[in-house]
Design a protein around this motif. Sequence first.
Motif, PDB file in Angstrom:
ATOM      1  N   LEU A  74      -9.560 -19.995 -47.385  1.00 55.61           N
ATOM      2  CA  LEU A  74     -10.817 -18.873 -46.498  1.00 55.61           C
ATOM      3  C   LEU A  74     -10.270 -18.309 -45.896  1.00 55.61           C
ATOM      4  N   PRO A  75      -9.984 -17.231 -45.704  1.00 51.52           N
ATOM      5  CA  PRO A  75      -8.801 -16.243 -44.573  1.00 51.52           C
ATOM      6  C   PRO A  75      -9.735 -17.052 -43.141  1.00 51.52           C
ATOM      7  N   ARG A  76      -9.147 -16.440 -41.907  1.00 50.66           N
ATOM      8  CA  ARG A  76      -8.591 -17.143 -40.612  1.00 50.66           C
ATOM      9  C   ARG A  76      -9.463 -16.229 -40.517  1.00 50.66           C
ATOM     10  N   GLU A  77     -10.327 -17.154 -39.177  1.00 46.24           N
ATOM     11  CA  GLU A  77     -11.594 -16.589 -37.973  1.00 46.24           C
ATOM     12  C   GLU A  77     -10.967 -15.452 -37.803  1.00 46.24           C
ATOM     13  N   GLY A  78      -9.893 -14.991 -37.004  1.00 44.99           N
ATOM     14  CA  GLY A  78     -10.411 -13.483 -37.518  1.00 44.99           C
ATOM     15  C   GLY A  78     -10.997 -12.572 -38.176  1.00 44.99           C
ATOM     16  N   PHE A  79     -10.392 -12.927 -39.601  1.00 46.61           N
ATOM     17  CA  PHE A  79     -11.173 -11.813 -40.635  1.00 46.61           C
ATOM     18  C   PHE A  79     -12.838 -11.777 -40.772  1.00 46.61           C
ATOM     19  N   PHE A  80     -13.573 -13.157 -39.898  1.00 46.06           N
ATOM     20  CA  PHE A  80     -15.050 -13.618 -39.917  1.00 46.06           C
ATOM     21  C   PHE A  80     -15.402 -12.560 -38.936  1.00 46.06           C
ATOM     22  N   ALA A  83     -14.970  -8.089 -40.051  1.00 47.31           N
ATOM     23  CA  ALA A  83     -16.224  -8.771 -40.735  1.00 47.31           C
ATOM     24  C   ALA A  83     -17.359  -7.976 -40.206  1.00 47.31           C
ATOM     25  N   VAL A  84     -17.838  -8.955 -39.239  1.00 49.13           N
ATOM     26  CA  VAL A  84     -19.013  -9.486 -38.681  1.00 49.13           C
ATOM     27  C   VAL A  84     -18.626  -7.844 -37.415  1.00 49.13           C
ATOM     28  N   ALA A  85     -18.229  -7.351 -36.493  1.00 49.39           N
ATOM     29  CA  ALA A  85     -17.214  -6.276 -35.668  1.00 49.39           C
ATOM     30  C   ALA A  85     -17.959  -5.261 -36.509  1.00 49.39           C
ATOM     31  N   LEU A  86     -17.193  -5.283 -37.789  1.00 54.55           N
ATOM     32  CA  LEU A  86     -17.683  -4.284 -38.593  1.00 54.55           C
ATOM     33  C   LEU A  86     -19.288  -3.727 -39.311  1.00 54.55           C
ATOM     34  N   GLY A  87     -19.505  -4.545 -39.668  1.00 56.32           N
ATOM     35  CA  GLY A  87     -21.252  -4.720 -39.916  1.00 56.32           C
ATOM     36  C   GLY A  87     -21.384  -5.393 -41.614  1.00 56.32           C
ATOM     37  N   ARG A  88     -20.109  -6.032 -41.469  1.00 54.84           N
ATOM     38  CA  ARG A  88     -20.164  -6.115 -42.971  1.00 54.84           C
ATOM     39  C   ARG A  88     -20.777  -7.716 -43.146  1.00 54.84           C
ATOM     40  N   ARG A  95     -23.772 -18.994 -42.195  1.00 50.48           N
ATOM     41  CA  ARG A  95     -23.290 -17.582 -43.956  1.00 50.48           C
ATOM     42  C   ARG A  95     -21.847 -17.187 -43.855  1.00 50.48           C
ATOM     43  N   HIS A  96     -21.298 -17.129 -43.264  1.00 49.68           N
ATOM     44  CA  HIS A  96     -19.840 -16.737 -43.062  1.00 49.68           C
ATOM     45  C   HIS A  96     -19.310 -16.603 -44.799  1.00 49.68           C
ATOM     46  N   GLU A  97     -18.969 -18.091 -45.295  1.00 52.68           N
ATOM     47  CA  GLU A  97     -18.378 -19.084 -46.150  1.00 52.68           C
ATOM     48  C   GLU A  97     -19.531 -17.597 -47.534  1.00 52.68           C
ATOM     49  N   ALA A  98     -20.770 -18.118 -47.449  1.00 50.63           N
ATOM     50  CA  ALA A  98     -20.929 -17.346 -48.414  1.00 50.63           C
ATOM     51  C   ALA A  98     -20.260 -15.405 -48.479  1.00 50.63           C
ATOM     52  N   ALA A  99     -20.962 -15.305 -48.094  1.00 50.28           N
ATOM     53  CA  ALA A  99     -20.897 -13.917 -47.348  1.00 50.28           C
ATOM     54  C   ALA A  99     -19.685 -13.491 -48.170  1.00 50.28           C
ATOM     55  N   TYR A 100     -18.433 -14.138 -47.588  1.00 49.07           N
ATOM     56  CA  TYR A 100     -16.977 -13.847 -48.325  1.00 49.07           C
ATOM     57  C   TYR A 100     -16.754 -14.581 -49.378  1.00 49.07           C
ATOM     58  N   ARG A 101     -17.224 -15.606 -49.784  1.00 52.18           N
ATOM     59  CA  ARG A 101     -17.807 -15.387 -51.512  1.00 52.18           C
ATOM     60  C   ARG A 101     -17.798 -14.290 -52.423  1.00 52.18           C
ATOM     61  N   GLN A 102     -19.265 -13.452 -51.950  1.00 52.41           N
ATOM     62  CA  GLN A 102     -19.808 -12.503 -52.269  1.00 52.41           C
ATOM     63  C   GLN A 102     -18.846 -11.258 -52.387  1.00 52.41           C
TER      64      GLN A 102
END
Length: 112
Positions: A74-80, A83-88, A95-102
Motif C-alpha cells: 500500500l502507499p504511505r499514509e500521506g497518500f491516503f 486522497a481524502v482531502a481531495l475528495g477521492r 475503507r482506505h484499502e478497498a478504495a486504493y484497490r479500486q
Amino acid sequence: MHAPDLAPRLRTLLEQLPDDAVPITYQQAAEALGLTPPRTIQRVALALEALMREDVAAGRPLVAALVVSRRGDLPREGFFELAVALGRFPADPARHEAAYRQELVRVMALRG
C-alpha cells in the motif's frame, strides 16, 4: 531538484513502466529518477502529491497509486490523507484499502 520539476518526470516514468513492473516502491521511484540523498523519499512523495492534485483536477485515476511502501503493498499514509482531502477517498480509514484497490484497477485499466 524541486517537486515541480520532478512531478512531470515521475508521471512519465510511471506511465512508461511495463504492467508487470508496477506497483513500484518509493525507493525504486527515487532510484529510477536518479535522485540522491538527502530526502529522496520525501521528494518522491511531494512529486506524487503534485500528481494527485493534477489527476483529481483532471478527473483522472491517481497515477500515484502505482507507488507503494516497501513495508507492504500500500502507499504511505500521506497518500491516503491527501486522497481524502481531495475528495477521492472516503474519510473512514477502514475503507482506505478497498478504495486504493479500486483506484489501482482504474489506473491499470487506463494503461492498456
